[in-house]
Write a protein that holds these residues in place. Structure first.
Motif, PDB file in Angstrom:
ATOM      1  N   SER A 195      35.551  27.500 -41.085  1.00 39.51           N
ATOM      2  CA  SER A 195      34.178  27.017 -41.003  1.00 39.51           C
ATOM      3  C   SER A 195      34.054  25.948 -39.927  1.00 39.51           C
ATOM      4  O   SER A 195      34.978  25.144 -39.725  1.00 39.51           O
ATOM      5  CB  SER A 195      33.696  26.485 -42.352  1.00 39.51           C
ATOM      6  OG  SER A 195      34.451  25.364 -42.746  1.00 39.51           O
ATOM      7  N   GLN A 196      32.933  25.962 -39.230  1.00 40.11           N
ATOM      8  CA  GLN A 196      32.689  25.029 -38.154  1.00 40.11           C
ATOM      9  C   GLN A 196      31.350  24.341 -38.362  1.00 40.11           C
ATOM     10  O   GLN A 196      30.388  24.947 -38.853  1.00 40.11           O
ATOM     11  CB  GLN A 196      32.705  25.751 -36.799  1.00 40.11           C
ATOM     12  CG  GLN A 196      34.069  26.288 -36.440  1.00 40.11           C
ATOM     13  CD  GLN A 196      34.113  26.824 -35.016  1.00 40.11           C
ATOM     14  OE1 GLN A 196      34.350  28.010 -34.799  1.00 40.11           O
ATOM     15  NE2 GLN A 196      33.881  25.934 -34.059  1.00 40.11           N
ATOM     16  N   ASP A 197      31.291  23.098 -37.941  1.00 38.23           N
ATOM     17  CA  ASP A 197      30.076  22.322 -38.125  1.00 38.23           C
ATOM     18  C   ASP A 197      29.911  21.331 -36.962  1.00 38.23           C
ATOM     19  O   ASP A 197      30.903  20.710 -36.555  1.00 38.23           O
ATOM     20  CB  ASP A 197      30.161  21.552 -39.455  1.00 38.23           C
ATOM     21  CG  ASP A 197      28.896  20.773 -39.735  1.00 38.23           C
ATOM     22  OD1 ASP A 197      28.933  19.540 -39.622  1.00 38.23           O
ATOM     23  OD2 ASP A 197      27.872  21.416 -40.042  1.00 38.23           O
ATOM     24  N   ARG A 201      26.680  24.226 -36.407  1.00 43.32           N
ATOM     25  CA  ARG A 201      26.599  25.525 -35.750  1.00 43.32           C
ATOM     26  C   ARG A 201      25.897  25.413 -34.399  1.00 43.32           C
ATOM     27  O   ARG A 201      26.202  26.160 -33.476  1.00 43.32           O
ATOM     28  CB  ARG A 201      25.841  26.516 -36.629  1.00 43.32           C
ATOM     29  CG  ARG A 201      26.543  26.892 -37.921  1.00 43.32           C
ATOM     30  CD  ARG A 201      27.796  27.771 -37.677  1.00 43.32           C
ATOM     31  NE  ARG A 201      27.555  28.898 -36.804  1.00 43.32           N
ATOM     32  CZ  ARG A 201      27.039  30.055 -37.194  1.00 43.32           C
ATOM     33  NH1 ARG A 201      26.688  30.235 -38.450  1.00 43.32           N
ATOM     34  NH2 ARG A 201      26.863  31.035 -36.315  1.00 43.32           N
ATOM     35  N   HIS A 202      24.971  24.501 -34.333  1.00 45.14           N
ATOM     36  CA  HIS A 202      24.233  24.310 -33.084  1.00 45.14           C
ATOM     37  C   HIS A 202      24.070  22.819 -32.837  1.00 45.14           C
ATOM     38  O   HIS A 202      23.830  22.050 -33.774  1.00 45.14           O
ATOM     39  CB  HIS A 202      22.839  24.955 -33.159  1.00 45.14           C
ATOM     40  CG  HIS A 202      22.864  26.407 -33.475  1.00 45.14           C
ATOM     41  ND1 HIS A 202      23.026  27.388 -32.512  1.00 45.14           N
ATOM     42  CD2 HIS A 202      22.756  27.058 -34.656  1.00 45.14           C
ATOM     43  CE1 HIS A 202      23.009  28.573 -33.114  1.00 45.14           C
ATOM     44  NE2 HIS A 202      22.841  28.407 -34.402  1.00 45.14           N
ATOM     45  N   GLU A 220      32.655  30.812 -36.852  1.00 52.80           N
ATOM     46  CA  GLU A 220      31.439  31.336 -36.233  1.00 52.80           C
ATOM     47  C   GLU A 220      31.046  30.572 -34.981  1.00 52.80           C
ATOM     48  O   GLU A 220      30.146  30.978 -34.262  1.00 52.80           O
ATOM     49  CB  GLU A 220      30.300  31.320 -37.250  1.00 52.80           C
ATOM     50  CG  GLU A 220      30.544  32.289 -38.410  1.00 52.80           C
ATOM     51  CD  GLU A 220      29.457  32.213 -39.449  1.00 52.80           C
ATOM     52  OE1 GLU A 220      29.056  33.287 -39.955  1.00 52.80           O
ATOM     53  OE2 GLU A 220      29.001  31.104 -39.766  1.00 52.80           O
ATOM     54  N   SER A 243      30.525  26.686 -32.713  1.00 56.48           N
ATOM     55  CA  SER A 243      29.521  25.622 -32.583  1.00 56.48           C
ATOM     56  C   SER A 243      28.934  25.736 -31.176  1.00 56.48           C
ATOM     57  O   SER A 243      29.651  25.590 -30.193  1.00 56.48           O
ATOM     58  CB  SER A 243      30.156  24.242 -32.750  1.00 56.48           C
ATOM     59  OG  SER A 243      30.622  24.029 -34.060  1.00 56.48           O
TER      60      SER A 243
END
Lengths: 115, 108
Positions: free
Chosen positions: A5-7, A9-10, A108, A110
């Motif tokens: 998981s990545q944070d 996303r934008h 997914e 960033s």
């Protein structure tokens, strides 16, 4: 969800600002990678960790970029004094093992936009 | 920059057709892999190859590790709409480099 998981996303930021991305790998994975992907290109290697040790850094990783994995679990990628050329998707991937088999599990990503 | 040459850059095919794409390198690799990336997602591993000459299948996908260790191909048989996406080859010795991708469009 037990994937990478990545944070966030934008992230949209103004030139000159600092940004930080976080990656949480699959829990039992000891290797963690950061890649950068621009439109129409494949992922480009930035750096990787085995446990908490940063073992390789690409020449793409200028001194404005720093990555950490302090406890061998999650990792952060910080970009200081962002430039428009830093706009890209930053992908994190993880794997398990003593060497790089290439079998990476990607998050997914960033997406960074520098105005 | 990219060290792998992947072709074609894009393909537009009819559902049911077979697809072939390939990747070449100027240097010898120990590993070749093929990934697929859907919009807004990270790449997902499809097939991994570790031995020169190896031919591996995963459902309708077949990939081969070239004898010279400098190339690999991926075939997709009987394409379906969900095959749409970008396919990347990746390979290397101790580190993995990615090709620029083949963008596949499947018309129903």
């Amino acid at each position: 969800d037990t994937g990478v998981s990545q944070d966030p996303r934008h992230k949209i930021t103004k030139r000159g600002q600092n940004v930080t991305f976080r990656c949480d790998p699959i829990s039992e994975h000891n290797r963690l990678y950061w890649y950068r992907q621009t439109l129409g290109q494949g992922p480009e290697f930035l750096t990787y960790f085995q446990n908490e040790a940063q073992l390789e850094k690409s020449r793409l990783l200028s001194d404005r970029f720093s990555a950490e994995r302090p406890k061998g679990s999650f990792s952060t990628l910080e970009i200081q004094r962002t430039e428009q050329g830093d706009s890209a998707m930053y992908l994190c991937a993880s794997s398990f093992g003593d060497y790089n088999t290439g079998e990476l599990f990607f998050g997914e990503g960033s997406r960074l936009t520098v105005l | 920059g990219q060290q792998l040459n992947q072709s074609p850059q894009s393909m537009f095919i009819q559902e049911g057709e077979d697809v072939s794409m390939n990747c070449t390198s100027s240097s010898i690799f120990n590993t070749w892999l093929w990934y697929k990336q859907d919009p807004g997602e990270g790449p997902v591993l499809l097939i991994a190859l570790y031995k020169a000459g190896e031919l591996t299948s995963n459902g309708r996908l077949t990939a081969q590790f070239g004898i010279t260790r400098k190339d690999s191909f991926l075939n997709i048989s009987a394409s379906i709409p969900s095959d749409v996406g970008i396919y990347f080859c990746a390979g290397g010795l101790n580190d993995m480099r990615f090709g620029a991708g083949t963008r596949l469009t499947v018309k129903p």
